[in-house]
Design a protein around this motif. Structure first.
Motif, PDB file in Angstrom:
ATOM      1  N   ARG A 225       0.879  -1.195  -0.054  1.00  0.00           N
ATOM      2  CA  ARG A 225       0.017   0.000  -0.015  1.00  0.00           C
ATOM      3  C   ARG A 225       0.880   1.227   0.048  1.00  0.00           C
ATOM      4  O   ARG A 225       0.353   2.361  -0.107  1.00  0.00           O
TER       5      ARG A 225
ATOM      6  N   ASP B  92       2.903   4.252  -1.333  1.00  0.00           N
ATOM      7  CA  ASP B  92       2.685   5.186  -2.588  1.00  0.00           C
ATOM      8  C   ASP B  92       4.279   5.564  -2.844  1.00  0.00           C
ATOM      9  O   ASP B  92       4.846   6.586  -1.946  1.00  0.00           O
TER      10      ASP B  92
ATOM     11  N   MET C 269     -10.229   4.145  -4.844  1.00  0.00           N
ATOM     12  CA  MET C 269      -8.998   2.946  -4.838  1.00  0.00           C
ATOM     13  C   MET C 269      -9.415   1.810  -5.784  1.00  0.00           C
ATOM     14  O   MET C 269     -10.597   1.511  -5.922  1.00  0.00           O
TER      15      MET C 269
ATOM     16  N   ASN D 256     -10.166  -3.836  -9.452  1.00  0.00           N
ATOM     17  CA  ASN D 256      -9.132  -4.288  -9.728  1.00  0.00           C
ATOM     18  C   ASN D 256      -9.038  -5.238 -10.535  1.00  0.00           C
ATOM     19  O   ASN D 256      -8.724  -5.467 -11.848  1.00  0.00           O
TER      20      ASN D 256
ATOM     21  N   ARG E 191      -3.687   1.090  -8.253  1.00  0.00           N
ATOM     22  CA  ARG E 191      -3.864   1.692  -6.871  1.00  0.00           C
ATOM     23  C   ARG E 191      -5.272   2.881  -6.990  1.00  0.00           C
ATOM     24  O   ARG E 191      -5.856   2.844  -5.680  1.00  0.00           O
ATOM     25  N   TRP E 192      -5.239   3.673  -7.881  1.00  0.00           N
ATOM     26  CA  TRP E 192      -5.903   4.887  -7.715  1.00  0.00           C
ATOM     27  C   TRP E 192      -6.711   4.957  -9.062  1.00  0.00           C
ATOM     28  O   TRP E 192      -5.786   5.007 -10.206  1.00  0.00           O
TER      29      TRP E 192
END
Length: 292
Positions: free
Chosen positions: A81, A83, A216, A241, A276-277
């Protein structure tokens, strides 16, 4: 005639005997001081139950006691997680990720995510905004590495003495396993410290404008459908995802786009495993006149 051997009256207690009796009585009336943290916690619990301490004070004092019993591994942000910023990318490409995540500090890597070069402070980028070709490498500060077993009270002292706010966590083999910030440690004492960029633990979709959001990649499809009143299929996948990977035929990559049911989904941050985003934009509905 007086008795030459009068019987002695009962002897009076000496001053030392009286003092001992007083001390024993005092000890009986006054409880012994706490012998360990468990005893201190019991005293705090009693004070809270009797309204001597309010809830906020009780939580803060309890948190301060518990910090010494916790380690970095208990609170760190796991590696998956984190960044990170790739130092080889130009600033123009990094800025969307920096703005989207809203962090004030970023670990910076080169070539491989385990090769951490240092830390970049978002405020340092203000010096480079006028030059989009600026080399980020010149702004990278040395990284601080700590073991996952370090106790939080020791880490807090180091953060304060070194004036550092972020540390990279390594495991027993020297591999990167996460990161921890001073804010993470302080929140163990004072509770959640919220700002405009904080994310609700249960919230994965955030409004950024009248018709735009960021989400997310781990967002549940059911939550996504409820939020946007759409019907993405959730029979085979639980998260965005999984759905994106099937739609694209590969792991989502930064910059890729999909349009579904009036929504434009753009991957703004991704790693080698998942998106991730995402940026979500609601497309304006076309009228018959517009389409003509």
């Amino acid at each position: 005639m007086p008795d030459p051997n009068p019987s002695d009256p009962e002897p009076r207690p000496t001053r030392s005997t009286g003092k001992r009796l007083f001390n024993r009585l005092t000890a009986f009336l006054r409880p012994a001081p706490p012998a360990d943290r468990k005893d201190i916690k019991a005293v705090l619990d009693a004070a809270h139950d009797q309204s001597v301490l309010d809830g906020e004070s009780y939580a803060m004092i309890s948190g301060a006691l518990e910090v010494a019993d916790k380690t970095v591994s208990d609170i760190m942000v796991p590696r998956s997680r984190m960044d990170l910023l790739d130092v080889s990318r130009p600033l123009a490409e990094l800025m969307p990720d920096i703005i989207e995540t809203g962090h004030s500090r970023f670990p910076v890597y080169e070539n491989d995510r385990d090769n951490i070069l240092g830390t970049l402070l978002a405020k340092d980028l203000l010096l480079a905004l006028s030059d989009q070709q600026f080399d980020v490498r010149g702004l990278v500060r040395p990284a601080v590495f700590i073991p996952a077993t370090k106790r939080l009270n020791v880490l807090l002292h180091e953060f304060r003495s070194n004036r550092n706010h972020l540390a990279i966590v390594i495991d027993e083999h020297g591999g990167i396993c996460g990161l921890v910030t001073m804010e993470d440690v302080l929140e163990q004492i004072v509770g959640d410290i919220e700002d405009e960029f904080d994310e609700d633990a249960e919230k994965t979709i955030f409004r950024t404008g009248d018709n735009s959001w960021r989400a997310m990649g781990s967002t549940d499809i059911e939550v996504f459908n409820d939020t946007f009143e759409v019907s993405l299929p959730d029979e085979d996948h639980d998260t965005l995802n999984g759905w994106l990977a099937e739609e694209l035929g590969h792991i989502p990559r930064r910059g890729e786009r999909l349009e579904r049911e009036g929504l434009l989904l753009t991957v703004v941050s991704a790693d080698s495993k998942c998106a991730r985003w995402l940026h979500i934009q609601r497309q304006p509905q076309q009228t018959h006149d517009d389409a003509a």
